[in-house]
Motif scaffolding. Structure first.
Motif, PDB file in Angstrom:
ATOM      1  N   ALA A  18       0.834  -1.211   0.000  1.00  0.00           N
ATOM      2  CA  ALA A  18       0.000   0.000   0.000  1.00  0.00           C
ATOM      3  C   ALA A  18       0.866   1.257   0.000  1.00  0.00           C
ATOM      4  O   ALA A  18       0.602   2.204  -0.749  1.00  0.00           O
ATOM      5  N   ASP A  19       1.922   1.257   0.812  1.00  0.00           N
ATOM      6  CA  ASP A  19       2.839   2.399   0.850  1.00  0.00           C
ATOM      7  C   ASP A  19       3.598   2.533  -0.467  1.00  0.00           C
ATOM      8  O   ASP A  19       3.841   3.641  -0.953  1.00  0.00           O
ATOM      9  N   PHE A  20       3.984   1.401  -1.052  1.00  0.00           N
ATOM     10  CA  PHE A  20       4.680   1.367  -2.341  1.00  0.00           C
ATOM     11  C   PHE A  20       3.798   1.968  -3.438  1.00  0.00           C
ATOM     12  O   PHE A  20       4.234   2.841  -4.194  1.00  0.00           O
ATOM     13  N   THR A  34      -1.072  -1.859 -13.850  1.00  0.00           N
ATOM     14  CA  THR A  34      -1.851  -2.971 -13.314  1.00  0.00           C
ATOM     15  C   THR A  34      -0.907  -4.034 -12.745  1.00  0.00           C
ATOM     16  O   THR A  34      -1.188  -4.651 -11.712  1.00  0.00           O
ATOM     17  N   ALA A  35       0.231  -4.236 -13.404  1.00  0.00           N
ATOM     18  CA  ALA A  35       1.210  -5.238 -12.971  1.00  0.00           C
ATOM     19  C   ALA A  35       1.850  -4.904 -11.630  1.00  0.00           C
ATOM     20  O   ALA A  35       2.595  -5.724 -11.087  1.00  0.00           O
ATOM     21  N   ASP A  36       1.583  -3.722 -11.104  1.00  0.00           N
ATOM     22  CA  ASP A  36       2.117  -3.333  -9.798  1.00  0.00           C
ATOM     23  C   ASP A  36       1.129  -3.607  -8.675  1.00  0.00           C
ATOM     24  O   ASP A  36       1.323  -3.141  -7.555  1.00  0.00           O
ATOM     25  N   ALA A  40       0.749  -9.373  -7.807  1.00  0.00           N
ATOM     26  CA  ALA A  40       1.959  -9.425  -8.637  1.00  0.00           C
ATOM     27  C   ALA A  40       3.189  -9.018  -7.830  1.00  0.00           C
ATOM     28  O   ALA A  40       4.261  -9.627  -7.962  1.00  0.00           O
ATOM     29  N   THR A  41       3.045  -8.011  -6.987  1.00  0.00           N
ATOM     30  CA  THR A  41       4.176  -7.579  -6.157  1.00  0.00           C
ATOM     31  C   THR A  41       4.548  -8.676  -5.167  1.00  0.00           C
ATOM     32  O   THR A  41       5.735  -8.964  -4.948  1.00  0.00           O
ATOM     33  N   GLN A  42       3.563  -9.325  -4.579  1.00  0.00           N
ATOM     34  CA  GLN A  42       3.825 -10.426  -3.649  1.00  0.00           C
ATOM     35  C   GLN A  42       4.571 -11.559  -4.362  1.00  0.00           C
ATOM     36  O   GLN A  42       5.549 -12.094  -3.831  1.00  0.00           O
ATOM     37  N   ARG A  43       4.115 -11.922  -5.566  1.00  0.00           N
ATOM     38  CA  ARG A  43       4.804 -12.980  -6.333  1.00  0.00           C
ATOM     39  C   ARG A  43       6.256 -12.596  -6.607  1.00  0.00           C
ATOM     40  O   ARG A  43       7.159 -13.414  -6.478  1.00  0.00           O
ATOM     41  N   TYR A  44       6.457 -11.359  -7.001  1.00  0.00           N
ATOM     42  CA  TYR A  44       7.812 -10.877  -7.319  1.00  0.00           C
ATOM     43  C   TYR A  44       8.719 -10.976  -6.098  1.00  0.00           C
ATOM     44  O   TYR A  44       9.850 -11.475  -6.185  1.00  0.00           O
ATOM     45  N   SER A  52      14.886  -6.734  -2.639  1.00  0.00           N
ATOM     46  CA  SER A  52      14.223  -5.434  -2.770  1.00  0.00           C
ATOM     47  C   SER A  52      14.187  -4.730  -1.421  1.00  0.00           C
ATOM     48  O   SER A  52      14.081  -5.381  -0.374  1.00  0.00           O
ATOM     49  N   PHE A  53      14.251  -3.385  -1.474  1.00  0.00           N
ATOM     50  CA  PHE A  53      14.366  -2.613  -0.237  1.00  0.00           C
ATOM     51  C   PHE A  53      13.464  -1.383  -0.254  1.00  0.00           C
ATOM     52  O   PHE A  53      13.160  -0.843  -1.322  1.00  0.00           O
ATOM     53  N   VAL A  54      13.061  -0.951   0.921  1.00  0.00           N
ATOM     54  CA  VAL A  54      12.317   0.294   1.093  1.00  0.00           C
ATOM     55  C   VAL A  54      13.031   1.142   2.136  1.00  0.00           C
ATOM     56  O   VAL A  54      13.765   0.631   2.980  1.00  0.00           O
ATOM     57  N   ALA A  55      12.787   2.454   2.058  1.00  0.00           N
ATOM     58  CA  ALA A  55      13.322   3.396   3.048  1.00  0.00           C
ATOM     59  C   ALA A  55      12.152   3.950   3.840  1.00  0.00           C
ATOM     60  O   ALA A  55      11.200   4.476   3.262  1.00  0.00           O
ATOM     61  N   ARG A  56      12.213   3.779   5.141  1.00  0.00           N
ATOM     62  CA  ARG A  56      11.173   4.275   6.034  1.00  0.00           C
ATOM     63  C   ARG A  56      11.692   5.512   6.763  1.00  0.00           C
ATOM     64  O   ARG A  56      12.822   5.513   7.259  1.00  0.00           O
ATOM     65  N   PRO A  57      10.851   6.552   6.852  1.00  0.00           N
ATOM     66  CA  PRO A  57      11.303   7.754   7.562  1.00  0.00           C
ATOM     67  C   PRO A  57      11.515   7.471   9.047  1.00  0.00           C
ATOM     68  O   PRO A  57      10.845   6.609   9.621  1.00  0.00           O
ATOM     69  N   ALA A  58      12.456   8.191   9.643  1.00  0.00           N
ATOM     70  CA  ALA A  58      12.730   8.023  11.074  1.00  0.00           C
ATOM     71  C   ALA A  58      11.495   8.380  11.893  1.00  0.00           C
ATOM     72  O   ALA A  58      11.252   7.797  12.942  1.00  0.00           O
ATOM     73  N   GLU A  59      10.722   9.342  11.393  1.00  0.00           N
ATOM     74  CA  GLU A  59       9.488   9.752  12.067  1.00  0.00           C
ATOM     75  C   GLU A  59       8.363   9.697  11.044  1.00  0.00           C
ATOM     76  O   GLU A  59       8.556  10.017   9.883  1.00  0.00           O
ATOM     77  N   GLY A  60       7.211   9.270  11.465  1.00  0.00           N
ATOM     78  CA  GLY A  60       6.080   9.204  10.558  1.00  0.00           C
ATOM     79  C   GLY A  60       5.856   7.796  10.044  1.00  0.00           C
ATOM     80  O   GLY A  60       6.425   6.831  10.550  1.00  0.00           O
ATOM     81  N   THR A  61       5.030   7.699   9.017  1.00  0.00           N
ATOM     82  CA  THR A  61       4.669   6.393   8.478  1.00  0.00           C
ATOM     83  C   THR A  61       4.948   6.347   6.987  1.00  0.00           C
ATOM     84  O   THR A  61       5.324   7.348   6.371  1.00  0.00           O
ATOM     85  N   GLY A  62       4.724   5.188   6.406  1.00  0.00           N
ATOM     86  CA  GLY A  62       4.890   5.021   4.967  1.00  0.00           C
ATOM     87  C   GLY A  62       6.332   4.764   4.591  1.00  0.00           C
ATOM     88  O   GLY A  62       7.169   4.431   5.429  1.00  0.00           O
TER      89      GLY A  62
END
Length: 152
Positions: A18-20, A34-36, A40-44, A52-62
């Motif tokens: 959802a954040d992605f 649609t492929a995102d 499809a993301t779970q399968r990938y 694969s990596f995400v960056a989370r803010p030190a404060e806040g969400t998402g």
């Protein structure tokens, strides 16, 4: 935006979808297809664990950054490398890409490809700055959509 702390880079999971998707919608030069979708993301991610990596803010969400990577056993692929405009120029994209490339190399992958949209000149400059080669003169890419969805 005040950046007192660098965002934390973590492995991407299906729970990040959802954040992605929200980030894709708010990032200039990125198109949500649609492929995102979630399935499809779970399968990938399941097919390419720990790449694969995400960056989370030190404060806040998402999330404020993402870099997805996968491979076919022979060649690696980077996809959806993006950083929220408020968090650019901190080295986040470079750090996430380095993690992806190290994970691909650990998996035995020695060459990695990526695609950008033709009109995303900011992305072209970024990749060239990191030492990636524009090979349009050598490679012609063909695609075929297998479903009745122009946004697949």
């Amino acid at each position: 935006m005040n950046h007192q702390s660098m965002p934390d880079i973590q492995p991407m999971t299906p729970d990040d979808h959802a954040d992605f998707a929200a980030m894709m919608l708010r990032t200039p030069g990125v198109v949500l297809r649609t492929a995102d979708g979630y399935a499809a993301t779970q399968r990938y991610l399941e097919r390419n664990p720990g790449l694969s990596f995400v960056a989370r803010p030190a404060e806040g969400t998402g999330i404020v950054g993402c870099a997805m990577a996968g491979h076919d056993g022979r060649r690696g692929y980077l996809q959806h490398v993006m950083v929220d405009p408020d968090y650019r120029h901190l080295g986040l994209a470079r750090m996430m890409v380095e993690r992806c490339l190290a994970a691909l190399l650990d998996a035995g992958i020695e060459k990695v490809h990526l695609d950008t949209l033709a009109d995303n000149h900011q992305a072209h400059r970024f990749w060239q700055h990191l030492g990636w080669a524009d090979r349009r003169d050598e490679i012609v890419k063909f695609s075929r959509v297998l479903v009745e969805d122009d946004n697949a």
